[in-house]
Design an enzyme around this catalytic site. Structure first.
Site, PDB file in Angstrom:
ATOM      1  N   ASP A  33     -45.547   5.462  -5.990  1.00 48.91           N
ATOM      2  CA  ASP A  33     -44.930   6.707  -5.535  1.00 48.91           C
ATOM      3  C   ASP A  33     -45.611   7.899  -6.208  1.00 48.91           C
ATOM      4  O   ASP A  33     -46.027   7.801  -7.366  1.00 48.91           O
ATOM      5  CB  ASP A  33     -43.430   6.707  -5.895  1.00 48.91           C
ATOM      6  CG  ASP A  33     -42.603   7.546  -4.932  1.00 48.91           C
ATOM      7  OD1 ASP A  33     -41.772   6.984  -4.202  1.00 48.91           O
ATOM      8  OD2 ASP A  33     -42.794   8.780  -4.887  1.00 48.91           O
ATOM      9  N   ASN A  34     -45.708   9.011  -5.483  1.00 45.74           N
ATOM     10  CA  ASN A  34     -46.233  10.228  -6.122  1.00 45.74           C
ATOM     11  C   ASN A  34     -45.098  11.143  -6.593  1.00 45.74           C
ATOM     12  O   ASN A  34     -45.347  12.238  -7.085  1.00 45.74           O
ATOM     13  CB  ASN A  34     -47.178  10.991  -5.175  1.00 45.74           C
ATOM     14  CG  ASN A  34     -46.454  11.653  -4.025  1.00 45.74           C
ATOM     15  OD1 ASN A  34     -45.257  11.436  -3.815  1.00 45.74           O
ATOM     16  ND2 ASN A  34     -47.164  12.471  -3.265  1.00 45.74           N
ATOM     17  N   THR A  92     -50.600  12.252   4.562  1.00 50.79           N
ATOM     18  CA  THR A  92     -49.874  11.084   4.039  1.00 50.79           C
ATOM     19  C   THR A  92     -49.733  10.019   5.122  1.00 50.79           C
ATOM     20  O   THR A  92     -49.981   8.836   4.879  1.00 50.79           O
ATOM     21  CB  THR A  92     -48.494  11.504   3.493  1.00 50.79           C
ATOM     22  OG1 THR A  92     -48.704  12.373   2.380  1.00 50.79           O
ATOM     23  CG2 THR A  92     -47.661  10.310   3.054  1.00 50.79           C
ATOM     24  N   LYS A 105     -56.177  -5.182   4.983  1.00 50.73           N
ATOM     25  CA  LYS A 105     -57.295  -5.906   5.620  1.00 50.73           C
ATOM     26  C   LYS A 105     -58.075  -6.697   4.566  1.00 50.73           C
ATOM     27  O   LYS A 105     -58.341  -7.889   4.733  1.00 50.73           O
ATOM     28  CB  LYS A 105     -58.200  -4.881   6.306  1.00 50.73           C
ATOM     29  CG  LYS A 105     -59.449  -5.458   6.943  1.00 50.73           C
ATOM     30  CD  LYS A 105     -60.257  -4.326   7.545  1.00 50.73           C
ATOM     31  CE  LYS A 105     -61.698  -4.757   7.731  1.00 50.73           C
ATOM     32  NZ  LYS A 105     -62.555  -3.624   8.090  1.00 50.73           N
ATOM     33  N   ARG A 106     -58.396  -6.036   3.446  1.00 49.65           N
ATOM     34  CA  ARG A 106     -59.192  -6.699   2.413  1.00 49.65           C
ATOM     35  C   ARG A 106     -58.466  -7.883   1.801  1.00 49.65           C
ATOM     36  O   ARG A 106     -59.057  -8.961   1.639  1.00 49.65           O
ATOM     37  CB  ARG A 106     -59.567  -5.693   1.306  1.00 49.65           C
ATOM     38  CG  ARG A 106     -60.372  -6.318   0.156  1.00 49.65           C
ATOM     39  CD  ARG A 106     -60.761  -5.293  -0.909  1.00 49.65           C
ATOM     40  NE  ARG A 106     -59.638  -4.727  -1.617  1.00 49.65           N
ATOM     41  CZ  ARG A 106     -58.992  -5.330  -2.625  1.00 49.65           C
ATOM     42  NH1 ARG A 106     -59.343  -6.545  -3.024  1.00 49.65           N
ATOM     43  NH2 ARG A 106     -57.977  -4.727  -3.228  1.00 49.65           N
ATOM     44  N   TYR A 145     -44.833  15.790  11.107  1.00 53.59           N
ATOM     45  CA  TYR A 145     -44.160  14.506  10.848  1.00 53.59           C
ATOM     46  C   TYR A 145     -44.292  13.593  12.068  1.00 53.59           C
ATOM     47  O   TYR A 145     -44.783  12.468  11.962  1.00 53.59           O
ATOM     48  CB  TYR A 145     -42.701  14.782  10.529  1.00 53.59           C
ATOM     49  CG  TYR A 145     -41.886  13.561  10.151  1.00 53.59           C
ATOM     50  CD1 TYR A 145     -42.082  12.906   8.936  1.00 53.59           C
ATOM     51  CD2 TYR A 145     -40.895  13.070  11.006  1.00 53.59           C
ATOM     52  CE1 TYR A 145     -41.306  11.798   8.585  1.00 53.59           C
ATOM     53  CE2 TYR A 145     -40.126  11.965  10.656  1.00 53.59           C
ATOM     54  CZ  TYR A 145     -40.335  11.333   9.442  1.00 53.59           C
ATOM     55  OH  TYR A 145     -39.569  10.237   9.103  1.00 53.59           O
ATOM     56  N   TYR A 159     -55.814  -1.492  13.866  1.00 53.16           N
ATOM     57  CA  TYR A 159     -56.221  -2.399  12.770  1.00 53.16           C
ATOM     58  C   TYR A 159     -55.863  -3.840  13.126  1.00 53.16           C
ATOM     59  O   TYR A 159     -56.569  -4.769  12.755  1.00 53.16           O
ATOM     60  CB  TYR A 159     -55.580  -1.993  11.437  1.00 53.16           C
ATOM     61  CG  TYR A 159     -56.458  -1.065  10.626  1.00 53.16           C
ATOM     62  CD1 TYR A 159     -56.533   0.284  10.920  1.00 53.16           C
ATOM     63  CD2 TYR A 159     -57.241  -1.555   9.575  1.00 53.16           C
ATOM     64  CE1 TYR A 159     -57.350   1.133  10.188  1.00 53.16           C
ATOM     65  CE2 TYR A 159     -58.061  -0.710   8.834  1.00 53.16           C
ATOM     66  CZ  TYR A 159     -58.109   0.624   9.144  1.00 53.16           C
ATOM     67  OH  TYR A 159     -58.924   1.453   8.414  1.00 53.16           O
ATOM     68  N   ARG A 186     -30.673  17.113   4.869  1.00 54.13           N
ATOM     69  CA  ARG A 186     -30.263  16.264   5.984  1.00 54.13           C
ATOM     70  C   ARG A 186     -28.770  16.426   6.214  1.00 54.13           C
ATOM     71  O   ARG A 186     -28.010  16.801   5.319  1.00 54.13           O
ATOM     72  CB  ARG A 186     -30.646  14.807   5.724  1.00 54.13           C
ATOM     73  CG  ARG A 186     -32.137  14.620   6.018  1.00 54.13           C
ATOM     74  CD  ARG A 186     -32.536  13.171   6.027  1.00 54.13           C
ATOM     75  NE  ARG A 186     -33.088  12.791   4.736  1.00 54.13           N
ATOM     76  CZ  ARG A 186     -33.784  11.672   4.547  1.00 54.13           C
ATOM     77  NH1 ARG A 186     -34.026  10.848   5.545  1.00 54.13           N
ATOM     78  NH2 ARG A 186     -34.250  11.375   3.356  1.00 54.13           N
TER      79      ARG A 186
END
Ligand code: NAD
Ligand code: UDP
Length: 314
Positions: A33-34, A92, A105-106, A145, A159, A186
């Site tokens: 998380d940032n 983001t 994927k990797r 958004y 992907y 909200r």
């Protein structure tokens, strides 16, 4: 079997509940998380678990780890937060998804995207089914958004098609419960905090617009069931509670449940505010054997209790 699971946005409202549930199910959880809208308080109670790890990181930067599954929830979710820095919100959803999909994927991990009912915009089909393409203003104030999440869905599908990444897409409808941010604007958190403070409850427009609210525990159950479906099932699948109501009705219910004498004040309706929203959850019922279990009254009582305690502790 104990799985190693990455939860991006794990310190947020939904993410913290998801981390808790995954740990309770016996998994090892890495919360990334940032802390833009997330909060350490949401995950403090998990810190003593030796199988829980928190990493401060922004998903618009690449990230390397070995895990079995990735839940990609990182993204501000309330209008005031996602509109604070719209370009960052798009990055983001888009650059962040590319990084997480590249990682999946990797390491050949399953990856679930927290998409949204906002991909349907101001819907002209009601209730919304997954085959509806939506009605989104691409240059409006919600576009950072909505379009970011739509682009993320396109990335996930491609992907899968190009690189065989094992994807799942959940279209999450309005969800509420303990650990909602009281300041994120909200409707459920606004009405409850206003009712508890005895302030007027702010209705935007005439309050006739509708939403359908799902309790957080039900949503988490749906996300986990989706992650555990066969590889052949990718979604998108609607997750939400079809119990639709107007904002006026919601205000009335919250006022009553919180024993408040608050009045109502009417304010301008924000730009592009969808008029109605209700999930058709036939697909989730069929593929996940899932439907919400928590009645609105029970969920709101738990949420009101949470906000009461939060306010008392401040
Ligand atoms: P939230 O804001 O509480 O949580 C989002 C978390 O992501 C926060 O902890 C935030 O700090 C983190 N984050 C944001 N940008 C980041 C970045 N660039 N890198 C790393 N971390 C970042 O919101 P929420 O309600 O818990 O929503 C979680 C996810 O579910 C979001 O993707 C949201 O779009 C989706 N969703 C939620 C709802 C809902 O009703 N709550 C409805 C539809 C979709
Ligand atoms: N809303 C309201 N009063 C408030 C906050 C929101 O009437 O104090 C309305 C808002 O205009 C929207 C609905 O409630 O029609 C749900 O808003 P929210 O931001 O919770 O979710 P979203 O619009 O993203 O579904």
């Amino acid at each position: 079997m104990k799985k190693k699971i990455l939860v991006t946005g794990g310190a947020g409202f939904l993410g913290s509940h998801l981390c808790e549930r995954l740990l309770n199910d016996g998994n090892e959880v890495i919360c990334l998380d940032n802390f833009f809208t997330g909060n350490k308080r949401n995950i403090l109670h998990l810190q003593e678990n030796p199988y829980f790890e928190v990493i401060r990181h922004d998903i618009i930067m690449p990230f390397f780890i070995e895990v079995d599954e990735i839940f990609n929830l990182a993204c501000p979710a309330s209008p005031i937060h996602y509109q604070f820095n719209p370009i960052k919100t798009i990055k983001t959803s888009v650059a962040g998804s590319i990084n997480m999909l590249g990682l999946a994927k990797r390491i050949k991990a399953r990856i679930l995207q927290a998409s949204t009912s906002e991909v349907y915009g101001d819907p002209q089909v009601h209730p919304q089914t997954e085959d509806y393409w939506g009605h989104v203003n691409p240059i409006g104030s919600r576009a950072c958004y909505d379009e970011g999440k739509r682009c993320a869905e396109a990335l996930f599908v491609n992907y899968k098609n190009q690189n065989n990444v094992k994807i799942k897409i959940a279209r999450i409808f309005n969800t509420y419960g303990p650990r909602m941010d009281p300041h994120d604007g909200r409707v459920v958190s606004n009405f409850i905090t206003q009712a508890l403070a005895g302030e007027d409850m702010t209705i935007y427009g005439q309050g006739k617009q509708s939403r359908s609210f799902c309790y957080v525990d039900d949503m988490i159950e749906g996300l986990i069931r989706l992650m555990n479906t066969d590889d052949s099932f990718t979604g998108p699948v609607n997750l939400g509670n079809p119990n639709e109501m107007s904002m006026l009705e919601l205000a009335e219910i919250i006022r009553e449940l919180s024993g408040s004498g608050s009045g109502i004040s009417y304010m301008d309706l924000p730009e592009d505010d969808p008029l109605q929203r209700q999930p058709d959850i036939s697909l989730a019922k069929k593929e996940l054997q899932w439907e919400p279990q928590t009645p609105l009254k029970t969920g709101l009582e738990k949420t009101i209790h949470y906000f009461r305690e939060l306010i008392a502790s401040q």
